[in-house]
Design an enzyme around this catalytic site. Structure first.
Site, PDB file in Angstrom:
ATOM      1  N   CYS A   1     -65.876 -18.970  -1.529  1.00  0.00           N
ATOM      2  CA  CYS A   1     -66.838 -18.094  -0.843  1.00  0.00           C
ATOM      3  C   CYS A   1     -66.110 -17.282   0.217  1.00  0.00           C
ATOM      4  O   CYS A   1     -64.992 -17.605   0.621  1.00  0.00           O
ATOM      5  CB  CYS A   1     -67.968 -18.902  -0.209  1.00  0.00           C
ATOM      6  SG  CYS A   1     -67.455 -19.914   1.191  1.00  0.00           S
TER       7      CYS A   1
ATOM      8  N   CYS B   1     -65.352 -19.297   3.347  1.00  0.00           N
ATOM      9  CA  CYS B   1     -64.211 -20.212   3.147  1.00  0.00           C
ATOM     10  C   CYS B   1     -62.894 -19.443   3.246  1.00  0.00           C
ATOM     11  O   CYS B   1     -61.934 -19.925   3.850  1.00  0.00           O
ATOM     12  CB  CYS B   1     -64.298 -20.886   1.779  1.00  0.00           C
ATOM     13  SG  CYS B   1     -65.856 -21.740   1.497  1.00  0.00           S
TER      14      CYS B   1
ATOM     15  N   ASP C   1     -67.901  23.552   2.640  1.00  0.00           N
ATOM     16  CA  ASP C   1     -67.061  24.734   2.772  1.00  0.00           C
ATOM     17  C   ASP C   1     -67.365  25.594   1.539  1.00  0.00           C
ATOM     18  O   ASP C   1     -67.711  25.066   0.486  1.00  0.00           O
ATOM     19  CB  ASP C   1     -65.587  24.329   2.793  1.00  0.00           C
ATOM     20  CG  ASP C   1     -64.676  25.543   2.773  1.00  0.00           C
ATOM     21  OD1 ASP C   1     -64.861  26.424   3.622  1.00  0.00           O
ATOM     22  OD2 ASP C   1     -63.799  25.605   1.899  1.00  0.00           O
TER      23      ASP C   1
END
Length: 707
Positions: free
Chosen positions: A11, A14, A407
């Site tokens: 995880c 962890c 632009d």
């Protein structure tokens, strides 16, 4: 920094804790362990034995012979030999072995349920304990270590729940806690692995070797050894090793790995090519212009990998929230345990059972997974389309923009002049004189005129004399007569009739640049030239409005008439003309006070505006400075994929919000069931596992791409 692939990370939390432990080692303070990429970056001086021991404590290990895509360091085992860390072996089985253990544990659990009440109780308990050990041993050991260090996380919650369930004789529930939590962790890992593999598939487009031609001899070398000006041979079906130009040959090339465009692009001598693109047929000789590490492909791979390392505001919030959430759940479970028996005469055994259920339902697995899988999936999905998002924070921001500033030149337009209108007063001479005079010029307006005349199949002989007058145009002698090609100022020797003056003013009103053709006494004709609007610009603006971008604004240095014309053609909501680079920055800052602003451009003068916007987006075939400054890069030479990128970002944001709401909402409902004492361990376990699986699957849907 050396880089290694790590297996067995269970995880994100962890991984963070392991990183903190590695950082405490000598020379380990710069270590980075990423759960998203499953990669560990280390100072070469760190003891690999010490690092392996830290990883081993959480069931993780370094995969053999792994190195990064940029080939910045040697194989892991070679690095280990340098430091005397030889002879290690994997101490934890890969996912397939974990699956087998879970299957065996499930079979034993089923057997125990079947024989329960039919054989001696100690034998049944033994079966439950074996099943529990096979599926939950690792979690239990982590939890015990955490308890001894007063560290409260998911494993701690599960361990307390296991001990409690065993303590009150709930063997079935205790085994189910271990079994389903083991399954839960496996599914979490598989979900993240799926997202990683999708990313790795993308990264595998990098070629490994190149065929270099030197003195007529072929030699195969690693792409890392390529230098600028090397000539490489690329046969049909092979990947072009680095950016360069075609030195010899003609072929179609698949550039999908770079631009996301599936249609092949025809290449001939002097045409540019990208590293990582595939030669479809024939043989090409490519002159390398950039060493591989400076190529477009290397930059893409580097940007994509870096993107996974960044944390979004949502992820940072979840991390902070989880830090306080777990102790809060333990506090709630203690209240559930003590308040009913002490103040309302409840049974201790019943409320101990309820408290254990609260611990299990309180597991933040689904909450922690709410964001990272969706973010990695979104970055991967956009990268497949040739859109590089430089971090999860920018992907999240892309889904929130309500103003998009463009632009004009090279973004909404092609950045190339083309002949838009023609007025001809002397058909016999106008086209031929224009062609004869302009064909030797390198001026962009001259090139536009020649391109137009080529389409008309015009041809003319070279002039007898030719003279370029700076800022005005060209004067030429053809068959003894003088001719002039240029702007109005170059025609001051001619008296303009009213109809021609009216035509000139009409061209100006439409924002066209004038090129007039004349002899000594009269105007032969005129070209009205404009920067060609991209075919997709109008459809893109419409699609952006449909996706919730309320304001589309064009910023340009061109004069007002040209700006007005382009703005009407493409359908932007606002436009501002005659802007210097600093004026664009000020406009972007002004718009940012009213909402989330993204700026998109391709030129060097756009870089300041890109940097000042909430989100900078660069056209991939623009300048390096714009690409480096931008947060998102469109590798195509058009805007076509931008609306889809915004849709993906919005979808990721929606999924993350849904995942968080769903995981917390489900826990709240389950916790409310604990008040009347209706919450059971079965409900707690199944709802926690169900939530985790559900948010993982929902997050992976981002990867689904309709053909």
């Amino acid at each position: 920094m050396n880089e290694y692939r790590v297996k067995g990370l269970t995880c994100a939390n962890c991984a963070r804790e392991l990183q903190e432990q590695i950082q405490k080692l000598e020379h380990g303070d710069s270590a980075i362990l990423s759960y998203n990429t499953a990669k560990l970056k280390l100072d070469p001086k760190v003891s690999m034995n010490a690092v392996r021991n830290v990883l081993k404590s959480d069931g993780a290990y370094i995969e053999e012979n792994t190195h990064d895509h940029d080939q910045e360091h040697v194989h892991e085992h070679e690095h280990s030999h340098k430091h005397g860390d030889e002879g290690h072996s994997h101490v934890h089985a890969p996912n397939t072995a974990i699956k087998r253990l879970l299957i065996i544990a499930t079979v034993i659990f089923g057997t125990a349920l079947f024989v329960d009440g039919k054989i001696a109780v100690p034998l049944v308990i033994s079966l439950y304990l074996i099943s529990m050990a096979l599926s939950g041993y690792q979690t239990f050991m982590k939890g015990i270590r955490n308890l001894l260090h007063f560290k409260f996380n998911i494993e701690t919650l599960m361990t307390i729940a296991l001990i409690g369930a065993i303590g009150i004789g709930e063997w079935k529930e205790a085994t189910l806690v271990a079994l389903l939590f083991g399954l839960n962790e496996l599914l979490e890992g598989l979900g993240m692995e799926k997202a990683r593999k999708s990313m790795e598939t993308l990264l595998q487009v990098a070629p490994k070797k190149a065929t270099v031609l030197k003195d007529g001899m072929e030699s195969i070398v690693p792409i890392a050894s390529l230098n600028a000006l090397d000539i490489v041979l690329v046969r049909s079906g092979e990947k072009i090793p680095s950016d360069g130009v075609v030195a010899e040959g003609r072929s179609s090339v698949n550039e999908a790995a770079i631009t996301g465009e599936s249609l092949p692009v025809e290449k001939k001598v002097n045409d540019p090519v990208f590293g990582g693109s595939i030669n479809n047929e024939g043989v090409l000789k490519i002159k390398i212009e950039k060493a591989y590490q400076d190529s477009s492909l290397a930059k893409i791979l580097h940007l994509v990998e870096e993107a996974q390392e960044t944390k979004t505001p949502t992820e940072l919030f979840i991390t902070r929230f989880a830090k306080y959430y777990t102790p809060a759940i333990i506090t709630v479970s203690l209240l559930v345990l003590f308040i009913p028996p002490l103040f309302f005469g409840g049974e201790w055994s019943k409320w101990l059972y309820q408290a254990l259920a609260v611990l299990i339902i309180g597991c933040p697995c689904a909450l922690i997974l709410s964001s990272p899988i969706a973010i990695v999936s979104g970055i991967t999905r956009n990268a497949r389309n040739g859109i590089l998002v430089k971090g999860g924070v920018f992907l999240e921001q892309l889904g929130h923009i309500n103003t998009l500033a463009f632009d004009k030149t090279g973004t909404l337009t092609k950045g190339e002049p083309h002949v838009e209108q023609v007025k001809c007063y002397d058909e016999q001479r106008f086209y031929e004189i224009a062609y004869a005079v302009e064909k030797s010029s390198t001026h962009p307006l001259a090139k536009a005129i020649i391109k137009h005349l080529d389409e008309q199949a015009v041809f003319a002989a070279d002039p007898d004399e030719i003279e370029t007058v700076s800022g005005l145009g060209i004067k030429a002698k053809i068959k003894g007569c003088s001719y002039y090609v240029g702007n109005e100022k170059s025609m001051e020797h001619i008296r303009m009739p009213d109809d021609i003056r009216q035509a000139i003013n009409g061209f100006k009103e439409e924002g066209l640049t004038l090129v007039l053709v004349a002899d000594d006494s009269k105007i032969l004709g005129m070209f009205g030239i404009a920067d060609e609007v991209r075919e997709e610009s109008k459809a893109v603006i419409q699609a952006l409005h449909a996706r919730g971008v309320k304001h589309t604004v064009m910023l340009t240095g061109d004069h007002q008439k040209t700006a007005e014309k382009v703005a009407k053609l493409v359908g932007v909501t606002e436009y501002y003309s005659s802007l210097l680079p600093e004026d664009k920055v000020n406009k972007v800052k002004e718009m940012a006070t009213k909402g989330v602003v993204a700026m998109i451009g391709d030129g060097i003068n756009d870089a300041p505006a890109l940097a000042s916007a909430d989100l900078g987006i660069a056209m991939g075939k623009g300048t390096d400075s714009a690409i480096e400054t931008a947060d998102i890069v469109l590798m195509q030479d058009h805007l076509g994929k931008l609306p889809e990128a915004i849709s993906i970002a919005k979808r990721v944001n929606t999924i993350i919000k849904f995942n968080i709401s769903f995981s917390l909402g489900l826990k709240l409902i389950a916790l409310l069931l604990a008040i009347p004492g209706w919450l059971t361990l079965w409900i707690a376990i199944l709802s926690d596992m169900g939530a985790t699986i559900f948010v993982t699957l929902v997050s992976l849907t981002v990867l689904i791409q309709k053909k």
